[in-house]
Motif scaffolding. Sequence first.
Motif, PDB file in Angstrom:
ATOM      1  N   LEU A 230       0.857  -1.187   0.000  1.00 23.45           N
ATOM      2  CA  LEU A 230       0.000   0.000   0.000  1.00 23.45           C
ATOM      3  C   LEU A 230       0.891   1.235   0.000  1.00 23.45           C
ATOM      4  O   LEU A 230       2.065   1.172   0.354  1.00 23.45           O
ATOM      5  N   ASN A 231       0.302   2.364  -0.337  1.00 23.59           N
ATOM      6  CA  ASN A 231       1.030   3.629  -0.243  1.00 23.59           C
ATOM      7  C   ASN A 231       0.980   4.213   1.157  1.00 23.59           C
ATOM      8  O   ASN A 231       1.503   5.301   1.402  1.00 23.59           O
ATOM      9  N   GLY A 232       0.354   3.506   2.068  1.00 25.34           N
ATOM     10  CA  GLY A 232       0.341   3.850   3.484  1.00 25.34           C
ATOM     11  C   GLY A 232       0.348   2.564   4.283  1.00 25.34           C
ATOM     12  O   GLY A 232       0.198   1.469   3.722  1.00 25.34           O
ATOM     13  N   ALA A 233       0.530   2.672   5.572  1.00 25.96           N
ATOM     14  CA  ALA A 233       0.582   1.476   6.413  1.00 25.96           C
ATOM     15  C   ALA A 233      -0.776   0.803   6.477  1.00 25.96           C
ATOM     16  O   ALA A 233      -1.812   1.393   6.174  1.00 25.96           O
ATOM     17  N   GLY A 234      -0.777  -0.465   6.882  1.00 23.32           N
ATOM     18  CA  GLY A 234      -2.017  -1.204   7.038  1.00 23.32           C
ATOM     19  C   GLY A 234      -2.206  -2.331   6.055  1.00 23.32           C
ATOM     20  O   GLY A 234      -3.313  -2.828   5.888  1.00 23.32           O
ATOM     21  N   VAL A 235      -1.134  -2.795   5.403  1.00 20.46           N
ATOM     22  CA  VAL A 235      -1.284  -3.814   4.359  1.00 20.46           C
ATOM     23  C   VAL A 235      -1.243  -5.232   4.918  1.00 20.46           C
ATOM     24  O   VAL A 235      -1.625  -6.173   4.238  1.00 20.46           O
ATOM     25  N   LEU A 255      -5.071 -24.144   8.870  1.00 19.54           N
ATOM     26  CA  LEU A 255      -4.941 -22.885   8.148  1.00 19.54           C
ATOM     27  C   LEU A 255      -3.482 -22.653   7.780  1.00 19.54           C
ATOM     28  O   LEU A 255      -2.592 -22.777   8.631  1.00 19.54           O
ATOM     29  N   THR A 256      -3.247 -22.309   6.525  1.00 20.48           N
ATOM     30  CA  THR A 256      -1.930 -21.880   6.058  1.00 20.48           C
ATOM     31  C   THR A 256      -2.018 -20.413   5.678  1.00 20.48           C
ATOM     32  O   THR A 256      -2.922 -20.013   4.938  1.00 20.48           O
ATOM     33  N   VAL A 257      -1.102 -19.601   6.196  1.00 17.46           N
ATOM     34  CA  VAL A 257      -0.971 -18.206   5.791  1.00 17.46           C
ATOM     35  C   VAL A 257       0.421 -18.056   5.184  1.00 17.46           C
ATOM     36  O   VAL A 257       1.428 -18.277   5.861  1.00 17.46           O
ATOM     37  N   ALA A 258       0.458 -17.699   3.899  1.00 21.27           N
ATOM     38  CA  ALA A 258       1.730 -17.641   3.166  1.00 21.27           C
ATOM     39  C   ALA A 258       1.964 -16.238   2.627  1.00 21.27           C
ATOM     40  O   ALA A 258       1.047 -15.605   2.102  1.00 21.27           O
ATOM     41  N   PHE A 259       3.202 -15.779   2.740  1.00 23.96           N
ATOM     42  CA  PHE A 259       3.604 -14.458   2.258  1.00 23.96           C
ATOM     43  C   PHE A 259       4.589 -14.638   1.112  1.00 23.96           C
ATOM     44  O   PHE A 259       5.663 -15.207   1.292  1.00 23.96           O
ATOM     45  N   HIS A 260       4.206 -14.178  -0.074  1.00 22.52           N
ATOM     46  CA  HIS A 260       5.050 -14.252  -1.263  1.00 22.52           C
ATOM     47  C   HIS A 260       5.421 -12.817  -1.645  1.00 22.52           C
ATOM     48  O   HIS A 260       4.535 -11.967  -1.805  1.00 22.52           O
ATOM     49  N   GLY A 261       6.718 -12.547  -1.806  1.00 24.51           N
ATOM     50  CA  GLY A 261       7.112 -11.166  -2.069  1.00 24.51           C
ATOM     51  C   GLY A 261       8.221 -11.058  -3.085  1.00 24.51           C
ATOM     52  O   GLY A 261       8.839 -12.047  -3.484  1.00 24.51           O
ATOM     53  N   THR A 262       8.461  -9.822  -3.502  1.00 29.51           N
ATOM     54  CA  THR A 262       9.566  -9.516  -4.407  1.00 29.51           C
ATOM     55  C   THR A 262      10.365  -8.354  -3.817  1.00 29.51           C
ATOM     56  O   THR A 262       9.862  -7.613  -2.956  1.00 29.51           O
ATOM     57  N   PRO A 263      11.597  -8.148  -4.277  1.00 34.12           N
ATOM     58  CA  PRO A 263      12.363  -6.989  -3.813  1.00 34.12           C
ATOM     59  C   PRO A 263      11.652  -5.666  -4.065  1.00 34.12           C
ATOM     60  O   PRO A 263      11.880  -4.696  -3.335  1.00 34.12           O
ATOM     61  N   ARG A 264      10.779  -5.613  -5.068  1.00 34.29           N
ATOM     62  CA  ARG A 264      10.086  -4.355  -5.358  1.00 34.29           C
ATOM     63  C   ARG A 264       9.258  -3.888  -4.166  1.00 34.29           C
ATOM     64  O   ARG A 264       9.153  -2.686  -3.912  1.00 34.29           O
ATOM     65  N   GLN A 265       8.687  -4.823  -3.425  1.00 33.81           N
ATOM     66  CA  GLN A 265       7.880  -4.460  -2.267  1.00 33.81           C
ATOM     67  C   GLN A 265       8.674  -4.585  -0.968  1.00 33.81           C
ATOM     68  O   GLN A 265       8.706  -3.663  -0.161  1.00 33.81           O
ATOM     69  N   TRP A 266       9.300  -5.727  -0.770  1.00 35.71           N
ATOM     70  CA  TRP A 266       9.922  -5.997   0.524  1.00 35.71           C
ATOM     71  C   TRP A 266      11.217  -5.219   0.745  1.00 35.71           C
ATOM     72  O   TRP A 266      11.640  -5.049   1.888  1.00 35.71           O
ATOM     73  N   ASN A 267      11.835  -4.727  -0.329  1.00 37.22           N
ATOM     74  CA  ASN A 267      13.060  -3.941  -0.180  1.00 37.22           C
ATOM     75  C   ASN A 267      12.850  -2.466  -0.523  1.00 37.22           C
ATOM     76  O   ASN A 267      13.815  -1.732  -0.738  1.00 37.22           O
ATOM     77  N   ASP A 268      11.613  -2.027  -0.559  1.00 34.45           N
ATOM     78  CA  ASP A 268      11.292  -0.654  -0.947  1.00 34.45           C
ATOM     79  C   ASP A 268      11.627   0.306   0.197  1.00 34.45           C
ATOM     80  O   ASP A 268      10.930   0.336   1.214  1.00 34.45           O
ATOM     81  N   ARG A 269      12.688   1.089   0.026  1.00 36.26           N
ATOM     82  CA  ARG A 269      13.107   2.018   1.085  1.00 36.26           C
ATOM     83  C   ARG A 269      12.138   3.184   1.238  1.00 36.26           C
ATOM     84  O   ARG A 269      12.099   3.825   2.289  1.00 36.26           O
ATOM     85  N   ARG A 270      11.357   3.467   0.211  1.00 34.94           N
ATOM     86  CA  ARG A 270      10.379   4.550   0.300  1.00 34.94           C
ATOM     87  C   ARG A 270       9.142   4.121   1.071  1.00 34.94           C
ATOM     88  O   ARG A 270       8.397   4.965   1.560  1.00 34.94           O
ATOM     89  N   ARG A 271       8.919   2.810   1.171  1.00 30.08           N
ATOM     90  CA  ARG A 271       7.768   2.276   1.897  1.00 30.08           C
ATOM     91  C   ARG A 271       8.233   1.173   2.857  1.00 30.08           C
ATOM     92  O   ARG A 271       7.876   0.001   2.701  1.00 30.08           O
ATOM     93  N   PRO A 272       9.024   1.533   3.845  1.00 32.79           N
ATOM     94  CA  PRO A 272       9.582   0.507   4.735  1.00 32.79           C
ATOM     95  C   PRO A 272       8.533  -0.231   5.556  1.00 32.79           C
ATOM     96  O   PRO A 272       8.804  -1.312   6.079  1.00 32.79           O
ATOM     97  N   TRP A 273       7.327   0.355   5.670  1.00 31.24           N
ATOM     98  CA  TRP A 273       6.287  -0.283   6.470  1.00 31.24           C
ATOM     99  C   TRP A 273       5.828  -1.613   5.851  1.00 31.24           C
ATOM    100  O   TRP A 273       5.313  -2.476   6.581  1.00 31.24           O
ATOM    101  N   ILE A 274       6.005  -1.795   4.552  1.00 32.00           N
ATOM    102  CA  ILE A 274       5.552  -3.040   3.931  1.00 32.00           C
ATOM    103  C   ILE A 274       6.298  -4.230   4.531  1.00 32.00           C
ATOM    104  O   ILE A 274       5.688  -5.197   5.012  1.00 32.00           O
ATOM    105  N   ALA A 275       7.626  -4.170   4.528  1.00 33.55           N
ATOM    106  CA  ALA A 275       8.423  -5.265   5.086  1.00 33.55           C
ATOM    107  C   ALA A 275       8.253  -5.352   6.595  1.00 33.55           C
ATOM    108  O   ALA A 275       8.184  -6.455   7.152  1.00 33.55           O
ATOM    109  N   ALA A 276       8.168  -4.197   7.258  1.00 31.00           N
ATOM    110  CA  ALA A 276       8.025  -4.200   8.715  1.00 31.00           C
ATOM    111  C   ALA A 276       6.716  -4.861   9.136  1.00 31.00           C
ATOM    112  O   ALA A 276       6.672  -5.663  10.081  1.00 31.00           O
ATOM    113  N   GLU A 277       5.640  -4.531   8.435  1.00 28.50           N
ATOM    114  CA  GLU A 277       4.343  -5.137   8.767  1.00 28.50           C
ATOM    115  C   GLU A 277       4.316  -6.624   8.420  1.00 28.50           C
ATOM    116  O   GLU A 277       3.741  -7.428   9.158  1.00 28.50           O
TER     117      GLU A 277
END
Length: 342
Positions: A230-235, A255-277
């Motif tokens: 997201l462009n703000g926190a809460g994702v 229940l399985t909860v799986a997180f699939h990511g790419t560097p575009r989201q998880w390494n985005d320094r402009r949106r650090p809340w994505i990886a933190a959340e």
Amino acid sequence: MTAMQLTTAGPSGAPTPLLMGGAGVGPGPAPPSSCLLFFEGDQILDEDTREELGDALLSPQAHLDAMVAKAGPGAWVGVVGPSRVTPEGFSAYENLLPRLTATGEPIGYDARGYKAGTHLASLLSTASSACSSSGSSITAPGHPPPQLLLLGLPLTLVGFSKAGTVLNQVLIEMAAHEAHAAGGGAAGGAPPAAQPRPSPTASSAPERAPSDAARVLDSVTQVHYLDAGLNGAGVHMTDARHAESLGARSIRIPLTVAFHGTPRQWNDRRRPWIAAEKDRSVAVLRAAAAAAAGIEEGGGSGSRLTVTERVYFEGPGQRPSLRQHFEVIGAAELQLGVRAQL
């Protein structure tokens, strides 16, 4: 592959679009044994970008084809679109989330009313009737179309990009439903402290979920976040209270909860809340799984809450890009071959 399109009326006044395929859609040897719902992210409307990426990455039909291939021959698959898209391409899931900004971002999450579960039940009911009316394998020839046939089948939810917010709402409703069943109110939809946009404070004891919503919430066996952002926190869901209720639920329903990511989201320094959340969500869910397993130690089967995370496209020469973001839809390994029996 046979595909069908339909819309389902929702509380926002605008319908939810659905593109469906797989088992039960068109002629087939057997009715579906499971369901998968894929939720689209923001829409790419810029013609230059669309031309660069191509329909093979962007179109709902391509996403349906990818999910049908992953889900296997026994699965009914639906690709769900937002009820509203802004002129800039921002998706707004107004029929599934309680409150949204003008650009479709959630203003907190709240289980009260079970909005997502209720609308997903309506969507599955509409899909069942549409498939039956088309002469598909969902119903036998000469028999009236059954109602709510898809409800109760093991359900996998896949949320791409912004649609991770839909998964959050469903998980919170699952937690509230479980808390009500257990006679408590710890997961009743009050906003987690880590979420920046507070939702209205929910009552300490969540209300009972409507019967159809309860069937949807109890049928969920897998939840997959595909490069959520997201462009703000809460994702991501980060409230330990909700996670605890999901851990308790997993004792009776895996229940399985799986997180699939790419560097575009998880390494985005402009949106650090994505990886933190994401990291916070993984941590609270794993803690809840361990706690639930401890409760059952030496007695029952223990917690069956599985939490996984995987990053794609991080090898040498791989640079974060919008193409990478969409390519994860096809690349993600959802491991849908083994499904829980409800």
